[in-house]
Design an enzyme around this catalytic site. Structure first.
Site, PDB file in Angstrom:
ATOM      1  N   CYS A   1       0.859  -1.279   0.054  1.00  0.00           N
ATOM      2  CA  CYS A   1      -0.048   0.170   0.129  1.00  0.00           C
ATOM      3  C   CYS A   1       0.923   1.174  -0.127  1.00  0.00           C
ATOM      4  CB  CYS A   1      -0.936   0.099   1.338  1.00  0.00           C
ATOM      5  SG  CYS A   1      -1.973   1.475   1.490  1.00  0.00           S
TER       6      CYS A   1
ATOM      7  N   CYS B   1      -0.280   4.184   2.163  1.00  0.00           N
ATOM      8  CA  CYS B   1      -0.331   3.920   3.750  1.00  0.00           C
ATOM      9  C   CYS B   1       1.182   4.129   4.213  1.00  0.00           C
ATOM     10  CB  CYS B   1      -0.684   2.695   3.992  1.00  0.00           C
ATOM     11  SG  CYS B   1      -2.255   1.818   3.474  1.00  0.00           S
ATOM     12  N   ASP B   2       2.044   3.711   3.234  1.00  0.00           N
ATOM     13  CA  ASP B   2       3.645   3.706   3.634  1.00  0.00           C
ATOM     14  C   ASP B   2       4.583   4.557   2.845  1.00  0.00           C
ATOM     15  OD1 ASP B   2       2.530   1.922   5.626  1.00  0.00           O
ATOM     16  OD2 ASP B   2       3.007   0.368   4.058  1.00  0.00           O
TER      17      ASP B   2
END
Ligand code: NAP
Length: 267
Positions: A139, A142-143
């Protein structure tokens, strides 16, 4: 909707709250079917972890995945759909009303819509599980911000890989796309953007065979397929976008599934 101590009955239960589940919820709510939507572990599904969606009609400027999900949710709830943060763990479609057991309770329903979507595939190589959260990610939204100024890698040659690689360029110093063939699968527009991006480079006909590091990812072992040559390549992060598995394990023995696990539908 009616409730007993053991279960809640609803005319329509929708499993999954991605775009398909929430679109079904909107239509069902407007048809006065009082749908209950079990969101599963991720409200919004995969689009909720997509940075920007540029090809959804009605949004000429593009729309961020989480924003789009919020709008879907608002629209479905406006007409009376009820979203429940719970996950189905067992189903019985052999008797009517249908029965669905969740992590918290149970439901009976006159009809069930299955919209459980898919989960990112793994490479299944040494180091992959070990470094999830410490350099391995599925992701980018997300990261990505953990990799500011670093050299990172994206695995895959499809639309997801290229789109997410382009997104990751906002944080990373360089993004190396590793793809197993000499041709990319992604659409031409994304290919053009990626090839023209100064931070993106490609390693084609190459596979990642191992992810290496101590506490965090430090390198990968790569194999160049035509020559068989194996070498180490330093990287701080490995983002894997190699396709998806349908989330249909729950329906084994209850619904017809094809050899890849997708639900077989009629006309
Ligand atoms: P995909 O199209 O199935 O592409 C998966 C990529 O990963 C392929 O390049 C494949 O290589 C590679 N791959 C698969 N298994 C691998 C393995 N074990 N090791 C190494 N590489 C592996 O998946 P996706 O990119 O996630 O896209 C899924 C669907 O969503 C597609 O229909 C796509 O068009 C759509 N999508 C669209 C957009 C957009 O329009 N903006 C964005 C994202 C996704 P091969 O090419 O050799 O098979």
């Amino acid at each position: 909707m009616s409730k007993t101590s053991e279960s809640t009955h609803t005319p329509l239960l929708i499993l999954g709250a991605g775009p398909a589940g929430l679109a079904a919820a909107l239509y069902a709510a407007r048809a006065d079917l009082e749908p209950i939507v079990l969101t599963g572990p991720a409200l919004g599904g995969q689009v909720s972890i997509t940075y920007i969606v540029e090809n959804y009609p009605g949004f000429p400027e593009g729309v961020e995945g989480p924003d789009l999900v919020k709008r879907f949710q608002e629209q479905a709830e406006k007409f009376g759909a009820q979203l429940v943060l719970d996950t189905a763990v067992a189903v019985d479609f052999q008797q009517r009303p249908f029965r669905v057991q969740t992590t918290k309770t149970a439901y009976t329903a006159d009809a069930v819509i299955v919209a459980t979507g898919a989960t990112a595939k793994q490479l299944e190589i040494p180091g992959e599980d070990e470094f999830i959260g410490t350099g391995v990610s599925y992701c980018a939204t997300c990261d990505g911000h953990f990799f500011k100024g670093m050299d990172i890698m994206v695995v895959g040659g499809g639309d997801s890989a290229l789109e997410e690689a382009l997104f990751l360029t906002r944080y990373a110093n360089t993004v190396t796309i590793v793809h197993r063939r000499d041709q990319l699968r992604a659409g031409r527009l994304l290919q053009k953007r990626a090839r023209n991006h100064p931070k993106i480079r490609f390693l084609l006909e190459t596979v990642v065979t191992e992810i290496l590091g101590d506490d965090i990812v430090e390198a990968v072992r790569l194999q160049h397929l035509p020559s068989g040559e194996i070498r180490e390549h330093p990287t701080a992060g490995v983002f894997i976008f190699i396709g998806y598995h349908p989330n249909t394990d729950l329906f084994e023995g209850q619904l017809a599934l094809d050899e890849r696990g997708y639900i077989v539908t009629d006309k």
